[in-house]
Design an enzyme around this catalytic site. Structure first.
Site, PDB file in Angstrom:
ATOM      1  N   GLU A  33       0.881  -1.163   0.000  1.00  0.00           N
ATOM      2  CA  GLU A  33       0.000   0.000   0.000  1.00  0.00           C
ATOM      3  C   GLU A  33       0.924   1.220   0.000  1.00  0.00           C
ATOM      4  OE1 GLU A  33      -2.265   0.802   3.548  1.00  0.00           O
ATOM      5  OE2 GLU A  33      -3.559   2.220   2.512  1.00  0.00           O
ATOM      6  N   ARG A 257       6.154 -12.781   9.340  1.00  0.00           N
ATOM      7  CA  ARG A 257       6.830 -11.531   9.016  1.00  0.00           C
ATOM      8  C   ARG A 257       8.144 -11.449   9.791  1.00  0.00           C
ATOM      9  NH1 ARG A 257       2.653  -7.579  10.026  1.00  0.00           N
ATOM     10  NH2 ARG A 257       4.073  -6.294   8.793  1.00  0.00           N
ATOM     11  N   LYS A 267       4.703   0.226  10.418  1.00  0.00           N
ATOM     12  CA  LYS A 267       4.659   1.506   9.721  1.00  0.00           C
ATOM     13  C   LYS A 267       4.214   2.622  10.645  1.00  0.00           C
ATOM     14  CE  LYS A 267       3.819   0.451   4.891  1.00  0.00           C
ATOM     15  NZ  LYS A 267       2.785   0.275   3.867  1.00  0.00           N
TER      16      LYS A 267
END
Length: 554
Positions: A33, A257, A267
């Site tokens: 994104e 992850r 983020k």
RNA sequence: UGGCCUAUAGUAUAAAGGUAGUACGACAGAUUUUGAUUCUGUUUGUCUUGGUUCGAAUCCAGGUAGGCCAACCA
């Protein structure tokens, strides 16, 4: 052959699919994104997706998952593309979820016509309440009973801007009593009168992730859609839409992850560090971002090697930052130009050296069999590092001390004859003699010394600024530390030395050069350097066996 | 405590019923004109309890521990 590298679980799936003829070839995708900069965790995903396609002769699309116009910006699109390219990968196609808005709208219409979607006028609180809880099934409200015609009409009106934000949503009619909360009539379209970085004001309704991602995969014929573990509960919905829409069956697979010691990877937290000025920017060399690491001097090959070494699995992990640093050093050791730079100078006068200057020849990189050489000036007055001299040396100290001998790298062996101090008893200078027969390369002195020091001729030295970076956080596992993560920021993560003394070869440098300052670490040139002031970033230190020894003794 | 995912040296990751291996780290030594690099060696592991089996990290059952899921975020 035992040399053959074992497969990770995704490679096993792919090899099975290929062997069974399920797919002729594979297509993967990297779907960021565009709402922030890429970090080392994304690098893991990039290396996985592109690496898989390379390995099995498939291809990888870059697809921006831009379904939320309020958080996304073109600046991020550009930085993401630059980072992927820098990492060394090329995408087959550059796509955007927003390319598919019209198609997705049709999909929604199809669902409505099948009686599998309805417009709901409830507010978000009510919708949440009606969803129930993991242990209590949800209940449908009256809007679920709207007719196909009514839904079609309302959905069209939503698209046409008849309603304000939040006034209505489109929901899939799935399973309100599913133990999987994502199946309880998920919202698939919401109204947002917002400017989109690509489609401008064309749309005021936007699909949710769940109604965009799988369909986008399907449109692109993605065979293996790889994401992280937290999307596991979404897989059921992903498959449900593909099934109900009867479109190309992409499949979702999940891996764990990346987490790393002494840093954060979310983020949200990274954005906070930037916004609250704990770091200077997204590409601050202390950041775990790809752009930060690039600016710090980490090599793309080192990052790829790191991603390869950490492997792919489904178990939660916390990777030692030391492994990344190992990969970075391994690459740099083979490529970096050796130079001598004194950070904290201590003057030495070589009392018996009478020539004005003697140029000595030094290798640019002893690890390289075809190394080039440079000339380094040696003279009567030089600087060495302050901590390379001790008046009262501890055990096993083999640097300089009164009466002791050391070699000056590439030049001569010297002996310390006298310590000069100022009124406050600070050591300000050392008087030494050199041994003329000990010249590097044709030493006939027969003297053996244990210590070799880096040095720089005072008269020929050039000045530079050096930025020394340390870990951003004080604790290994920042995510698990109690309280606000910002309490654990390392206050000493940046140390600036505004005047160091460098050998003159460093006057002529290229921006892409990588250096090893002898006995100091690996360095690169910071982008903030000017014609008048060159700034070096310390990429990573050298391993320091002596520091370890000192620690042991104390 | 509804569902789902996971569990192998300090950290990661292999071993698909048959010798628990590799990397990083740590430790010891050799080499070294960078206390770097390089080389050699050592150390440390199958969450637990049962079961199946000649044989289990692997299969089965029950525990335990950690993680994820109830955004008009992705």
């Amino acid at each position: 052959m035992s040399e053959e590298k074992s497969l990770n679980f995704i490679e096993e799936i792919i090899e099975k699919d290929l062997a069974e003829g399920k797919h002729a070839s594979i297509i993967t995708r990297f779907p960021p994104e565009p709402n922030g900069y890429l970090h080392i965790g994304h690098a893991k995903s990039i290396c996985l997706n592109f690496g898989l396609a390379n390995k099995y002769g498939g291809k990888t699309n870059l697809r921006f998952d831009d379904t939320n116009p309020v958080t996304e910006e073109t600046e991020y699109v550009e930085s993401i593309k630059a980072d992927i390219q820098w990492l060394g990968f090329s995408w087959a196609n550059e796509f955007y979820a927003s390319d598919y808005f019209e198609k997705l709208y049709e999909f929604a219409t199809t669902l409505i016509k099948k009686g599998l979607a309805y417009v709901d006028d409830s507010n978000s609180d009510d919708i949440a309440k009606q969803k129930g809880s993991p242990t209590v099934p949800g209940v449908r409200n009256k809007y679920a009973d709207r007719t196909v015609e009514e839904n079609l009409e309302l959905f069209t009106a939503m698209r046409n801007g008849k309603y304000a934000d939040s006034e209505k949503v489109l929901r899939a009619k799935a399973d309100m009593s599913s133990p999987n909360m994502h199946m309880r009539d998920p919202i698939i379209y919401r109204i947002k009168h917002a400017h989109h970085h690509r489609t401008g004001n064309k749309w005021c309704i936007y699909p949710m992730y769940d109604f965009a991602h799988g369909q986008s995969d399907s449109i692109e014929n993605i065979t293996h859609s790889i994401c992280t573990l937290e999307f596991i509960p979404h897989r059921e919905l992903y498959n449900w839409f593909i099934d109900k829409l009867a479109i190309f069956p992409s499949h979702q697979y999940e891996f764990a992850r990346l987490n790393m010691t002494y840093t954060v990877m979310s983020k949200r937290k990274l954005l906070q560090l930037v916004n609250e000025k704990h770091v200077t920017s997204w590409d601050d060399p202390r950041m775990p971002t790809i752009s930060g690491m690039r600016r710090r001097g980490y090599g793309a090959a080192a990052l790829r090697d790191f991603c390869d070494k950490i492997g792919i699995a489904k178990r939660e992990n916390l990777i030692d930052l030391g492994l990344l640093e190992f990969c970075v050093r391994e690459e740099l050791n083979k490529t970096a130009l050796r130079r001598m730079v004194v950070f904290h100078p201590l003057k030495i006068t070589i009392t018996n050296f009478d020539k004005e200057v003697e140029w000595v020849n030094l290798e640019d990189n002893p690890e390289d069999p075809n190394t080039t050489y440079r000339q380094v000036p040696f003279s009567k007055e030089i600087y060495i590092e302050q901590d390379d001299f001790m008046e009262q040396p501890p055990k096993k100290y083999f640097r300089l001390f009164p009466g002791g001998k050391v070699r000056l790298k590439g030049a001569y062996i010297i002996q310390c004859d006298e310590v000069v101090k100022d009124n406050e008893n600070n050591i300000v200078e050392l008087k030494c003699t050199y041994i003329p027969e000990s010249k590097s390369g044709n030493d006939t002195s027969g003297i053996h010394v244990k210590g070799t020091l880096h040095w720089v001729s005072i008269a020929h030295a050039i000045n530079a600024e050096v930025k020394l970076y340390d870990r951003l956080f004080k604790v290994e596992n920042v995510a698990e530390a109690e309280g606000d993560f910002k309490e654990y920021i390392n206050p000493d993560s940046l140390q600036i030395l505004d005047k160091v003394y460098a050998e003159p070869a460093l006057a002529n440098v290229n921006f892409d050069d990588r250096f090893q300052f002898l006995r100091k670490g690996y360095f690169c040139i910071d982008k903030d350097s000017t014609a008048n002031q060159i700034i070096f970033n310390r990429t990573v230190t050298l391993k320091d066996g002596w520091a370890k020894e000192v620690k042991k003794q104390s």
